[in-house]
Motif scaffolding. Structure first.
Motif, PDB file in Angstrom:
ATOM      1  N   SER A  87       0.841  -1.205   0.000  1.00  0.00           N
ATOM      2  CA  SER A  87       0.000   0.000   0.000  1.00  0.00           C
ATOM      3  C   SER A  87       0.872   1.250   0.000  1.00  0.00           C
ATOM      4  O   SER A  87       0.517   2.265   0.591  1.00  0.00           O
ATOM      5  N   THR A  90      -0.703   4.685  -1.149  1.00  0.00           N
ATOM      6  CA  THR A  90      -1.650   5.249  -0.179  1.00  0.00           C
ATOM      7  C   THR A  90      -0.895   5.844   1.005  1.00  0.00           C
ATOM      8  O   THR A  90      -1.182   6.966   1.448  1.00  0.00           O
TER       9      THR A  90
ATOM     10  N   PHE B 242     -14.611  -3.420  -1.180  1.00  0.00           N
ATOM     11  CA  PHE B 242     -13.315  -2.865  -1.582  1.00  0.00           C
ATOM     12  C   PHE B 242     -12.178  -3.832  -1.252  1.00  0.00           C
ATOM     13  O   PHE B 242     -11.431  -4.253  -2.133  1.00  0.00           O
ATOM     14  N   TYR B 265     -11.239   5.005  -4.617  1.00  0.00           N
ATOM     15  CA  TYR B 265      -9.897   4.909  -4.029  1.00  0.00           C
ATOM     16  C   TYR B 265      -8.834   5.345  -5.041  1.00  0.00           C
ATOM     17  O   TYR B 265      -7.928   6.113  -4.724  1.00  0.00           O
ATOM     18  N   ARG B 266      -8.981   4.857  -6.274  1.00  0.00           N
ATOM     19  CA  ARG B 266      -7.997   5.217  -7.303  1.00  0.00           C
ATOM     20  C   ARG B 266      -8.027   6.705  -7.619  1.00  0.00           C
ATOM     21  O   ARG B 266      -6.981   7.320  -7.840  1.00  0.00           O
TER      22      ARG B 266
END
Lengths: 439, 304
Positions: A87, A90, B242, B265-266
């Protein structure tokens, strides 16, 4: 977190510190550059360094290195920490969006331009072009500096380069390994011949989750194409040579069925298939000890050879990923951060880092290419990577939306190898998607 | 003014004061929750609504772009595809999860011995973290050693490419959610089943009702409100899928499992455009609210 230090821990740390001091003395005696020297000027501050783990003990190594640096530079304290690769985007987006991002961040070449474009990274051009840094700058090839340059500004210092695309040929299944990878046609034919029962002729990762681009990008660079063209701004994917390359992949997956059905096996499962002797030509990264099972103490029982992907119309390149260190624009102590960046990327510390990792990483610096791995059979493959493969390396061009572009190509690639479109349609569709993102 | 009129006025005033005090007391009791509701729901929704008219704002300053994000969303084929996948996923998971859960609950209700152990076993999959469950699922659907393909081979068929086939990838993820969700909802429905009076079943038996009729006319109305809550909640959860998609396919193969929240999210983390993500969030919210209202209305009509 408990910050206290037990007597045993204190002794252990003391011993570790002693070892580091001894190592530093030995390196200095050998005439290496002074990776652990005191910082010049008045740089001071508390520096946070965030990186992804390159091996299991990476954080321990970083902490030891930071302590050794602080011992020489008491005005600069360094606090290393790790992010999770899965991740990473993010975590880094969140970190840079905050008011106090980490001062130094280690990033791969696909990611950092996004943060440079958003002015989240410090422009290091003046630091790098400082005459006092000239010797260090000269230790890198020009391409390394080009790969950390965006909009005419240098945003990072190259640390490592990893070869992420080679082919492992199982010589129990294919007698003439060199012949099998002499050309694309030879490889396709060898894969077709080797496909029998539950044995696959060729295998590569085919999903975005498994970083499939590491493999298909090698075909792209061998075709003389790129995600972007030479200007680094407009798409450069739609060429006849590139279309042929994807027709080859379509042929092996869809027409010949030499390769496993797309998406049926993830990268881990493909590696297991290779280790079980069920893949004749396995296209993956250059981490030989992991691929051949010796890292887990179960080395494969068959013979194999490692080669570059066969040559394409433009040449025979290896696709690599670069890891660089960057300084956050919001760093409250940029000079102190720069001192630690210099320390981390110095010849001695980079050598220690790469050796500690175990042999899968190659240095971005050319001045340590011959010395980074010690003599001995253990590092034969690592030395071969540095001397034979790295000089022919290609990486992605810096662009803030490179991850999205790769993902857009991945979607078209997956349609192509499932037989839903030919190579020409695939590269045209991918090119259009890249163009939209680049606009 | 007469004495009676004055008393009447006093009485009305006293009632007003009493009512005001009652309202104030009620508000005081509700205040902590209202504050929580406003800070953690209303304000974020308002912020998201405002953000939908902006560009940037994560790594740099936000910029007012008016209706640009909204007009882009209207013509976005990928968004429509993601919403279609989300609805399909919900249509697969909700009936499957609740159907299996109800069947299990009925079986568990009739269990004479070992009930607590069986209930614990049934509930176990719900405790598995999504990432762990996803990784386990990758093994379950493995073409060579996976349980599902072992069963497929057992009946003489070729192994199925569960996650790699664009037609099967979404149902495969739905299957994981069914496995994970069934235990929780089985116990939830079991609690409702146990609350249905046994006297009603006895009365139905005296009236000559078959098992099916007892289920249809006693069980279903008895657990109706609970079932409605279960339908609404599983729909909400499914529409927001998700994590399992992210772990298993990340939208692949070839975009076959792109879902609405993955798309949001993207937009935020990959494209760096939270404004567009905000538009998508509001669209999804409106979609979920509309769907929930439809479900509630249909359910009420069914019980009326």
């Amino acid at each position: 977190m408990h910050e206290g230090t037990s007597r045993r821990e204190f002794l252990r740390r003391g011993a570790g510190g002693g070892l580091l001091i001894a190592t530093g003395g030995l390196v200095a005696a050998c005439g290496g550059d002074d990776g652990g020297s005191a910082a010049t000027g008045e740089a001071a501050g508390r520096i946070r360094y965030l990186k992804g783990p390159n091996w299991a003990e990476d954080l321990d190594w970083q902490r030891k290195t930071a302590r050794a640096f602080t011992a020489d530079n008491p005005r600069i304290q360094v606090e290393p920490n790790l992010y999770d690769w899965a991740s990473v985007e993010t975590q880094l987006t969140t970190a840079f969006a905050s008011n106090s991002p980490p001062d130094i961040v280690y990033m791969a070449d696909t990611l950092w331009p996004k943060f440079a474009d958003a002015n989240a990274l410090l422009d290091l051009t003046e630091y790098v072009n400082d005459p006092a840094y000239a010797d260090q700058k000269a230790a890198y090839p020009d391409e390394a500096w080009e790969d950390v340059t965006y909009d005419g500004k240098i945003y990072g210092i190259p640390l490592i380069q990893g070869v992420i695309s080679v082919v492992y040929v199982n010589t129990d299944l294919i007698d003439d390994a060199a012949g099998a990878v002499a050309s694309y046609d030879a490889m396709r034919e060898a894969a077709r011949q080797a496909r029998k029962g539950n044995v696959f002729g060729y295998a590569m990762a085919t999903t975005h989750n498994d970083f499939s681009y590491q493999e298909w990008m090698n075909y792209v660079v061998n075709a003389g194409a790129g995600i972007l063209g030479e200007d680094g701004r407009s798409p450069g994917f739609d060429t006849p040579e590139n279309a042929q390359a994807f027709d080859l992949l379509r042929g092996m997956h869809f027409e010949d069925e030499s390769a496993p059905p797309p998406g049926a096996y993830n990268r881990e499962a493909l590696k297991s298939l290779f280790q079980a002797g069920r893949v004749a030509i396995y296209h993956s990264d250059a981490n030989e000890k992991i691929i051949n099972g010796s890292a887990e103490g179960k080395p494969v029982k068959f013979g194999y050879e490692i080669h570059k992907l066969p040559p394409g119309p433009a040449g025979q390149y290896v696709f690599t990923v670069r890891g660089n260190v960057h300084v956050a624009a919001k760093s409250e102590s940029p000079d102190a951060a720069w001192e630690y960046v210099k320390h981390l990327t110095s010849a001695n510390v980079a050598t220690e880092f790469i050796r500690a990792q175990g042999g899968d990483l190659q240095p971005a610096r050319t001045d340590i290419a011959d010395t980074v791995y010690p003599d001995g059979e253990e590092f034969d493959w690592s030395r071969r990577l540095v001397t034979e493969f790295i000089p022919d390396s290609r990486a992605v061009q810096p662009h803030p939306r490179m991850v999205e572009m790769i993902k857009a190509v991945q979607t078209e690639f997956e349609r192509c190898i499932r037989g839903e479109q030919g190579g020409a349609e695939m590269v045209a569709a991918a090119n259009a998607a890249i163009g939209e993102l680049a606009a | 003014m007469s004495v009676a009129a004055a008393e009447d006025t006093d009485l009305r005033r006293a009632r007003r004061v009493h009512r005001r005090r009652q309202n104030l007391a009620g508000l005081a009791f509700m205040a902590p929750n209202l504050l929580f509701f406003a800070v953690f729901l209303l304000l974020p929704v308002a912020w998201v609504a405002r953000q939908s008219f902006m560009s940037g704002g994560v790594l740099g300053p936000a910029e007012w772009v008016g209706l640009d994000n909204w007009s882009e969303a209207l013509g976005d084929a990928d968004l429509r595809r993601a919403l279609r996948h989300t609805v399909l996923f919900t249509a697969m998971t909700v009936p499957a999860v609740l159907g299996v859960a109800l069947a299990l609950a009925l079986l568990l209700r009739g269990l004479r011995r070992g009930g607590p152990i069986v209930r614990a076993v049934v509930y176990l999959p719900s405790l598995a973290p999504v990432v762990l469950a996803g990784l386990l699922w990758i093994f379950v659907v493995n073409p060579d050693v996976g349980l599902l393909n072992a069963a497929v081979r057992g009946v003489g068929a070729e192994p199925i490419n569960w996650l790699g086939d664009p037609q099967l990838a979404l149902p495969s993820i739905a299957l994981l959610e069914v496995w994970r969700g069934t235990g929780f909802w089985a116990l939830f429905l079991l609690a409702a089943l146990l609350a249905v009076s046994r006297e009603l079943y006895a009365a139905a038996a005296i009236d000559g009702a078959s098992r099916w009729n007892a289920f249809r006319f006693v069980t279903v109305p008895g657990i109706g409100p609970t079932l409605l809550v279960a339908v609404v909640l599983t729909t909400l959860v499914s529409m927001q899928v998700f994590d399992s998609v992210f772990v298993l396919t990340n939208g692949g193969p070839a975009g076959a499992t792109d879902t609405a929240v993955l798309y949001i999210y993207r937009s935020v983390f990959e494209s760096g455009n939270p404004g567009y993500g905000a538009v998508l969030s509001l669209v999804l919210m409106a979609f979920i609210v509309a769907l929930t209202l439809v479900i509630v209305r249909v359910a009420r009509r069914g019980t009326a």
